[in-house]
Motif scaffolding. Structure first.
Motif, PDB file in Angstrom:
ATOM      1  N   LEU A  14      27.718  38.594 -24.461  1.00  0.00           N
ATOM      2  CA  LEU A  14      26.743  39.595 -23.997  1.00  0.00           C
ATOM      3  C   LEU A  14      26.956  40.956 -24.729  1.00  0.00           C
ATOM      4  O   LEU A  14      28.218  41.292 -24.675  1.00  0.00           O
ATOM      5  CB  LEU A  14      26.745  39.543 -22.546  1.00  0.00           C
ATOM      6  N   THR A  15      25.674  41.445 -25.289  1.00  0.00           N
ATOM      7  CA  THR A  15      25.806  42.901 -25.886  1.00  0.00           C
ATOM      8  C   THR A  15      25.004  43.563 -25.301  1.00  0.00           C
ATOM      9  O   THR A  15      23.835  43.624 -24.808  1.00  0.00           O
ATOM     10  CB  THR A  15      25.245  42.252 -27.419  1.00  0.00           C
ATOM     11  N   THR A  16      25.651  44.932 -25.186  1.00  0.00           N
ATOM     12  CA  THR A  16      24.829  45.832 -24.683  1.00  0.00           C
ATOM     13  C   THR A  16      24.781  47.352 -25.537  1.00  0.00           C
ATOM     14  O   THR A  16      25.901  47.281 -25.892  1.00  0.00           O
ATOM     15  CB  THR A  16      25.506  46.435 -23.187  1.00  0.00           C
ATOM     16  N   ALA A  17      23.861  47.680 -25.846  1.00  0.00           N
ATOM     17  CA  ALA A  17      23.502  48.868 -26.806  1.00  0.00           C
ATOM     18  C   ALA A  17      23.216  49.980 -25.978  1.00  0.00           C
ATOM     19  O   ALA A  17      21.949  49.704 -25.513  1.00  0.00           O
ATOM     20  CB  ALA A  17      22.824  48.387 -27.783  1.00  0.00           C
ATOM     21  N   GLU A  18      23.567  51.064 -26.048  1.00  0.00           N
ATOM     22  CA  GLU A  18      23.148  52.432 -25.766  1.00  0.00           C
ATOM     23  C   GLU A  18      22.392  53.054 -26.702  1.00  0.00           C
ATOM     24  O   GLU A  18      23.307  53.593 -28.014  1.00  0.00           O
ATOM     25  CB  GLU A  18      24.079  53.264 -24.912  1.00  0.00           C
ATOM     26  N   VAL A  29      14.803  66.920 -26.827  1.00  0.00           N
ATOM     27  CA  VAL A  29      15.144  66.132 -25.734  1.00  0.00           C
ATOM     28  C   VAL A  29      15.732  64.899 -26.157  1.00  0.00           C
ATOM     29  O   VAL A  29      15.010  64.204 -26.906  1.00  0.00           O
ATOM     30  CB  VAL A  29      13.920  66.021 -24.742  1.00  0.00           C
ATOM     31  N   LEU A  30      16.972  64.801 -25.890  1.00  0.00           N
ATOM     32  CA  LEU A  30      17.607  63.491 -26.174  1.00  0.00           C
ATOM     33  C   LEU A  30      17.511  62.489 -24.966  1.00  0.00           C
ATOM     34  O   LEU A  30      17.828  62.573 -23.828  1.00  0.00           O
ATOM     35  CB  LEU A  30      19.024  63.665 -26.468  1.00  0.00           C
ATOM     36  N   GLN A  31      17.154  61.216 -25.483  1.00  0.00           N
ATOM     37  CA  GLN A  31      16.727  60.159 -24.276  1.00  0.00           C
ATOM     38  C   GLN A  31      17.662  59.070 -24.658  1.00  0.00           C
ATOM     39  O   GLN A  31      18.204  58.817 -25.732  1.00  0.00           O
ATOM     40  CB  GLN A  31      15.544  60.039 -24.204  1.00  0.00           C
ATOM     41  N   LEU A  32      17.484  58.252 -23.555  1.00  0.00           N
ATOM     42  CA  LEU A  32      18.720  56.866 -23.584  1.00  0.00           C
ATOM     43  C   LEU A  32      17.666  55.757 -23.560  1.00  0.00           C
ATOM     44  O   LEU A  32      17.080  55.725 -22.252  1.00  0.00           O
ATOM     45  CB  LEU A  32      19.573  57.213 -22.631  1.00  0.00           C
ATOM     46  N   TYR A  33      18.095  54.677 -24.038  1.00  0.00           N
ATOM     47  CA  TYR A  33      17.632  53.342 -23.809  1.00  0.00           C
ATOM     48  C   TYR A  33      18.541  52.408 -24.058  1.00  0.00           C
ATOM     49  O   TYR A  33      19.591  52.453 -24.905  1.00  0.00           O
ATOM     50  CB  TYR A  33      16.400  52.838 -25.006  1.00  0.00           C
ATOM     51  N   LEU A  40      25.744  37.744 -31.604  1.00  0.00           N
ATOM     52  CA  LEU A  40      26.987  37.194 -32.235  1.00  0.00           C
ATOM     53  C   LEU A  40      27.849  38.246 -32.955  1.00  0.00           C
ATOM     54  O   LEU A  40      27.150  39.146 -33.698  1.00  0.00           O
ATOM     55  CB  LEU A  40      26.796  36.356 -33.582  1.00  0.00           C
ATOM     56  N   ALA A  41      28.949  38.692 -32.367  1.00  0.00           N
ATOM     57  CA  ALA A  41      29.747  39.661 -32.982  1.00  0.00           C
ATOM     58  C   ALA A  41      30.557  39.459 -34.438  1.00  0.00           C
ATOM     59  O   ALA A  41      30.748  38.164 -34.216  1.00  0.00           O
ATOM     60  CB  ALA A  41      30.953  40.203 -32.152  1.00  0.00           C
ATOM     61  N   PRO A  42      30.847  39.831 -35.062  1.00  0.00           N
ATOM     62  CA  PRO A  42      30.857  41.261 -35.276  1.00  0.00           C
ATOM     63  C   PRO A  42      29.434  41.882 -36.092  1.00  0.00           C
ATOM     64  O   PRO A  42      29.190  42.871 -36.384  1.00  0.00           O
ATOM     65  CB  PRO A  42      31.942  41.812 -36.111  1.00  0.00           C
ATOM     66  N   ARG A  43      28.707  40.883 -36.446  1.00  0.00           N
ATOM     67  CA  ARG A  43      27.427  41.044 -37.185  1.00  0.00           C
ATOM     68  C   ARG A  43      26.355  41.600 -36.472  1.00  0.00           C
ATOM     69  O   ARG A  43      25.271  42.430 -36.989  1.00  0.00           O
ATOM     70  CB  ARG A  43      27.190  40.074 -38.243  1.00  0.00           C
ATOM     71  N   PHE A  44      26.115  41.140 -35.348  1.00  0.00           N
ATOM     72  CA  PHE A  44      25.046  41.429 -34.325  1.00  0.00           C
ATOM     73  C   PHE A  44      23.691  41.565 -34.827  1.00  0.00           C
ATOM     74  O   PHE A  44      22.801  42.280 -34.897  1.00  0.00           O
ATOM     75  CB  PHE A  44      25.119  43.021 -33.793  1.00  0.00           C
ATOM     76  N   PRO A  45      23.219  40.089 -35.152  1.00  0.00           N
ATOM     77  CA  PRO A  45      21.892  39.980 -35.877  1.00  0.00           C
ATOM     78  C   PRO A  45      20.809  40.442 -35.048  1.00  0.00           C
ATOM     79  O   PRO A  45      19.752  40.829 -35.415  1.00  0.00           O
ATOM     80  CB  PRO A  45      21.772  38.531 -36.287  1.00  0.00           C
ATOM     81  N   ALA A  46      21.062  40.116 -33.664  1.00  0.00           N
ATOM     82  CA  ALA A  46      19.630  40.354 -32.642  1.00  0.00           C
ATOM     83  C   ALA A  46      19.666  41.848 -32.702  1.00  0.00           C
ATOM     84  O   ALA A  46      18.510  42.420 -32.701  1.00  0.00           O
ATOM     85  CB  ALA A  46      19.879  39.638 -31.379  1.00  0.00           C
ATOM     86  N   LEU A  47      20.650  42.562 -32.456  1.00  0.00           N
ATOM     87  CA  LEU A  47      20.476  43.961 -32.356  1.00  0.00           C
ATOM     88  C   LEU A  47      20.149  44.694 -33.461  1.00  0.00           C
ATOM     89  O   LEU A  47      19.259  45.696 -33.655  1.00  0.00           O
ATOM     90  CB  LEU A  47      22.082  44.526 -32.130  1.00  0.00           C
ATOM     91  N   SER A  64      21.806  58.017 -31.938  1.00  0.00           N
ATOM     92  CA  SER A  64      23.163  57.175 -32.295  1.00  0.00           C
ATOM     93  C   SER A  64      23.018  55.564 -31.447  1.00  0.00           C
ATOM     94  O   SER A  64      22.084  55.611 -30.391  1.00  0.00           O
ATOM     95  CB  SER A  64      24.217  58.037 -31.599  1.00  0.00           C
ATOM     96  N   VAL A  65      23.816  54.956 -31.704  1.00  0.00           N
ATOM     97  CA  VAL A  65      23.902  53.643 -31.047  1.00  0.00           C
ATOM     98  C   VAL A  65      25.291  53.286 -30.786  1.00  0.00           C
ATOM     99  O   VAL A  65      26.235  53.373 -31.420  1.00  0.00           O
ATOM    100  CB  VAL A  65      23.129  52.529 -31.997  1.00  0.00           C
ATOM    101  N   SER A  66      25.520  53.189 -29.277  1.00  0.00           N
ATOM    102  CA  SER A  66      26.963  52.567 -28.912  1.00  0.00           C
ATOM    103  C   SER A  66      26.825  51.231 -28.523  1.00  0.00           C
ATOM    104  O   SER A  66      25.871  50.829 -27.771  1.00  0.00           O
ATOM    105  CB  SER A  66      27.701  53.499 -27.761  1.00  0.00           C
TER     106      SER A  66
END
Length: 88
Positions: A14-18, A29-33, A40-47, A64-66
């Motif tokens: 399960l991958t979560t990205a902010e 105005v900085l927003q968050l999604y 698949l870590a560490p390459r994260f093709p879906a992200l 930025s992306v966390s």
């Protein structure tokens, strides 16, 4: 079988990205999604596919992306069990 379970057995976690972004018409105005899917870590093709779609189709600049990632089930956690469990 459940698609999510099959993906986890194939090594997905399960991958979560902010994703922090700002719209071009409101650059101060900085927003968050928050995006969440199995990947698949560490390459994260879906992200990376989602972020490529974002850059092409959405009129908002990425700031930025966390990323957080957790394997929920691993192949070593499964074992054969012999026997019958009776529930009353």
């Amino acid at each position: 079988m459940n698609r999510d379970l099959l993906m986890q057995l194939d090594g997905y976690g399960l991958t979560t990205a902010e994703i922090h972004y700002y719209r071009l018409d409101y650059p101060t105005v900085l927003q968050l999604y928050v995006w969440q899917d199995y990947d698949l870590a560490p390459r994260f093709p879906a992200l990376h596919g989602f972020l490529d779609h974002w850059r092409r189709e959405i009129e908002a600049a990425l700031h930025s992306v966390s990323v957080a990632h957790q394997h929920l089930i691993g192949p070593t956690e499964w074992r054969a069990v012999d026997g019958v469990i009776s529930l009353h």
